[in-house]
Design a protein around this motif. Sequence first.
Motif, PDB file in Angstrom:
ATOM      1  N   GLY A 128       0.715  -1.099  -0.018  1.00 49.41           N
ATOM      2  CA  GLY A 128       0.057   0.136   0.134  1.00 49.41           C
ATOM      3  C   GLY A 128       0.997   1.303   0.047  1.00 49.41           C
ATOM      4  O   GLY A 128       2.004   1.373   0.648  1.00 49.41           O
ATOM      5  N   PHE A 129       0.321   2.356  -0.601  1.00 51.72           N
ATOM      6  CA  PHE A 129       1.300   3.633  -0.690  1.00 51.72           C
ATOM      7  C   PHE A 129       0.983   4.196   0.531  1.00 51.72           C
ATOM      8  O   PHE A 129      -0.046   4.363   1.301  1.00 51.72           O
ATOM      9  CB  PHE A 129       0.516   4.553  -1.857  1.00 51.72           C
ATOM     10  CG  PHE A 129       1.138   5.996  -1.668  1.00 51.72           C
ATOM     11  CD1 PHE A 129       2.506   6.190  -1.944  1.00 51.72           C
ATOM     12  CD2 PHE A 129       0.333   7.089  -1.246  1.00 51.72           C
ATOM     13  CE1 PHE A 129       2.991   7.361  -2.060  1.00 51.72           C
ATOM     14  CE2 PHE A 129       0.788   8.276  -1.161  1.00 51.72           C
ATOM     15  CZ  PHE A 129       2.171   8.589  -1.590  1.00 51.72           C
ATOM     16  N   LEU A 130       2.146   4.408   1.261  1.00 50.70           N
ATOM     17  CA  LEU A 130       2.109   4.953   2.848  1.00 50.70           C
ATOM     18  C   LEU A 130       1.185   4.110   3.646  1.00 50.70           C
ATOM     19  O   LEU A 130       0.307   4.799   4.448  1.00 50.70           O
ATOM     20  CB  LEU A 130       1.809   6.324   2.651  1.00 50.70           C
ATOM     21  CG  LEU A 130       2.918   7.182   1.772  1.00 50.70           C
ATOM     22  CD1 LEU A 130       2.467   8.700   1.968  1.00 50.70           C
ATOM     23  CD2 LEU A 130       4.278   7.073   2.387  1.00 50.70           C
ATOM     24  N   ARG A 131       0.940   2.676   3.332  1.00 50.25           N
ATOM     25  CA  ARG A 131       0.297   1.972   4.239  1.00 50.25           C
ATOM     26  C   ARG A 131      -1.263   2.102   3.973  1.00 50.25           C
ATOM     27  O   ARG A 131      -2.021   2.001   4.930  1.00 50.25           O
ATOM     28  CB  ARG A 131       0.532   2.155   5.797  1.00 50.25           C
ATOM     29  CG  ARG A 131       1.890   1.791   6.068  1.00 50.25           C
ATOM     30  CD  ARG A 131       2.047   1.653   7.633  1.00 50.25           C
ATOM     31  NE  ARG A 131       3.480   1.562   7.855  1.00 50.25           N
ATOM     32  CZ  ARG A 131       4.075   0.993   8.921  1.00 50.25           C
ATOM     33  NH1 ARG A 131       3.238   0.915   9.895  1.00 50.25           N
ATOM     34  NH2 ARG A 131       5.325   0.548   9.032  1.00 50.25           N
ATOM     35  N   GLY A 132      -1.654   2.626   2.900  1.00 53.21           N
ATOM     36  CA  GLY A 132      -2.904   3.166   2.329  1.00 53.21           C
ATOM     37  C   GLY A 132      -3.216   2.153   1.227  1.00 53.21           C
ATOM     38  O   GLY A 132      -3.199   1.027   1.073  1.00 53.21           O
ATOM     39  N   GLU A 133      -3.885   2.836   0.161  1.00 53.47           N
ATOM     40  CA  GLU A 133      -4.275   2.241  -1.103  1.00 53.47           C
ATOM     41  C   GLU A 133      -3.338   1.275  -1.601  1.00 53.47           C
ATOM     42  O   GLU A 133      -2.028   1.670  -1.917  1.00 53.47           O
ATOM     43  CB  GLU A 133      -4.843   3.239  -2.013  1.00 53.47           C
ATOM     44  CG  GLU A 133      -5.326   2.639  -3.213  1.00 53.47           C
ATOM     45  CD  GLU A 133      -6.048   3.875  -4.396  1.00 53.47           C
ATOM     46  OE1 GLU A 133      -6.987   3.253  -5.042  1.00 53.47           O
ATOM     47  OE2 GLU A 133      -5.696   4.984  -4.063  1.00 53.47           O
ATOM     48  N   ARG A 134      -3.863   0.023  -1.990  1.00 55.04           N
ATOM     49  CA  ARG A 134      -2.766  -0.765  -2.713  1.00 55.04           C
ATOM     50  C   ARG A 134      -2.447  -0.213  -4.117  1.00 55.04           C
ATOM     51  O   ARG A 134      -3.544  -0.040  -4.842  1.00 55.04           O
ATOM     52  CB  ARG A 134      -3.515  -2.318  -2.836  1.00 55.04           C
ATOM     53  CG  ARG A 134      -3.545  -2.784  -1.539  1.00 55.04           C
ATOM     54  CD  ARG A 134      -4.033  -4.290  -1.578  1.00 55.04           C
ATOM     55  NE  ARG A 134      -5.114  -4.729  -2.396  1.00 55.04           N
ATOM     56  CZ  ARG A 134      -5.621  -5.821  -2.870  1.00 55.04           C
ATOM     57  NH1 ARG A 134      -4.933  -6.644  -2.331  1.00 55.04           N
ATOM     58  NH2 ARG A 134      -6.369  -5.775  -3.673  1.00 55.04           N
ATOM     59  N   TRP A 135      -1.330  -0.683  -4.576  1.00 54.20           N
ATOM     60  CA  TRP A 135      -0.768  -0.187  -5.740  1.00 54.20           C
ATOM     61  C   TRP A 135      -1.475  -0.896  -6.786  1.00 54.20           C
ATOM     62  O   TRP A 135      -1.605  -0.179  -7.965  1.00 54.20           O
ATOM     63  CB  TRP A 135       0.742  -0.335  -5.953  1.00 54.20           C
ATOM     64  CG  TRP A 135       1.606   0.558  -5.494  1.00 54.20           C
ATOM     65  CD1 TRP A 135       2.316   0.368  -4.019  1.00 54.20           C
ATOM     66  CD2 TRP A 135       1.788   2.016  -5.516  1.00 54.20           C
ATOM     67  NE1 TRP A 135       3.001   1.527  -3.568  1.00 54.20           N
ATOM     68  CE2 TRP A 135       2.383   2.520  -4.346  1.00 54.20           C
ATOM     69  CE3 TRP A 135       1.360   2.696  -6.658  1.00 54.20           C
ATOM     70  CZ2 TRP A 135       2.969   3.940  -4.815  1.00 54.20           C
ATOM     71  CZ3 TRP A 135       1.533   4.067  -6.780  1.00 54.20           C
ATOM     72  CH2 TRP A 135       2.584   4.564  -5.841  1.00 54.20           C
ATOM     73  N   ASN A 136      -1.727  -2.192  -6.909  1.00 51.65           N
ATOM     74  CA  ASN A 136      -2.526  -2.861  -7.812  1.00 51.65           C
ATOM     75  C   ASN A 136      -3.842  -2.402  -7.949  1.00 51.65           C
ATOM     76  O   ASN A 136      -4.419  -2.222  -9.092  1.00 51.65           O
ATOM     77  CB  ASN A 136      -2.711  -4.174  -7.736  1.00 51.65           C
ATOM     78  CG  ASN A 136      -3.095  -4.746  -6.466  1.00 51.65           C
ATOM     79  OD1 ASN A 136      -3.327  -4.009  -5.329  1.00 51.65           O
ATOM     80  ND2 ASN A 136      -3.067  -6.207  -6.067  1.00 51.65           N
ATOM     81  N   ASP A 137      -4.555  -2.070  -6.770  1.00 49.80           N
ATOM     82  CA  ASP A 137      -5.907  -1.365  -6.775  1.00 49.80           C
ATOM     83  C   ASP A 137      -5.908   0.124  -7.551  1.00 49.80           C
ATOM     84  O   ASP A 137      -6.835   0.428  -8.373  1.00 49.80           O
ATOM     85  CB  ASP A 137      -6.700  -1.119  -5.456  1.00 49.80           C
ATOM     86  CG  ASP A 137      -6.847  -2.601  -4.883  1.00 49.80           C
ATOM     87  OD1 ASP A 137      -7.024  -3.495  -5.457  1.00 49.80           O
ATOM     88  OD2 ASP A 137      -6.769  -2.520  -3.694  1.00 49.80           O
TER      89      ASP A 137
END
Length: 240
Positions: A128-137
């Motif tokens: 996840g970007f900075l422990r947020g949204e996953r890169w593949n999503d």
Amino acid sequence: MTSHSKDYADSGRRRLYLIRHGHVSYFDDSGRPLDPRSVPLSADGEAQALALSDVLKDVTFDRAISSDYPRAIQTLEMALSGAPTHVSTETTPELREVRGGRLSQIPRDVYSTEVAGAYHLSLQPEAGFLRGERWNDFGERVLAWFRLILADSQWQNLVIASHDAVNRVLISWLMNGNLSALPLLEQDHACINIVDIDRSGDDSSITAYLRLLNFTPYNPLKTGERSTVMERLAQSMSRM
């Protein structure tokens, strides 16, 4: 004498202009993080966006689209303020920046890897970007929308104003068919990229030519700047 040279002028090649929004401040005067969904351009960001208008003053656009975040909308409107003909601007939530997690939950001792090196983690799709949204999503969100734009044959010159990671996804995918180049494609504030795209029937036959990358008219030679976008963010967070 019969000429056998090909005329490329009518080849169906189209031009895409990708803009990153101008400078914003993501922290208030006390160092507390602001909501990135609503922050407007700073005074510097407005000046940067206006500098784009001089670059684009002779370009006639068929479509103009931005993320629905204020900083992207402002940047697009200012960048087009000198355009020779008016084009209605559109907004879409699909172009929103990759969503980070809570910055306060990232320990300082991992800033160099998780903040400064955040884009390198995009090579791990489940991360996840900075422990947020996953890169593949995130990549699927942006590219699903972009494929619909490519399927629209009515435009010849398209300008999109969005965000750092959005531009990286689009450029890497157009160049490589994947996101492998994403960590290496620096996108400074109010930069402009130009990509020519050959019209095609499906993703597998897309051919794209990168004409211009990360050009900032207010600082063409990047004078005084050697840090990456995420290194600058990590430095700002370390001062909080």
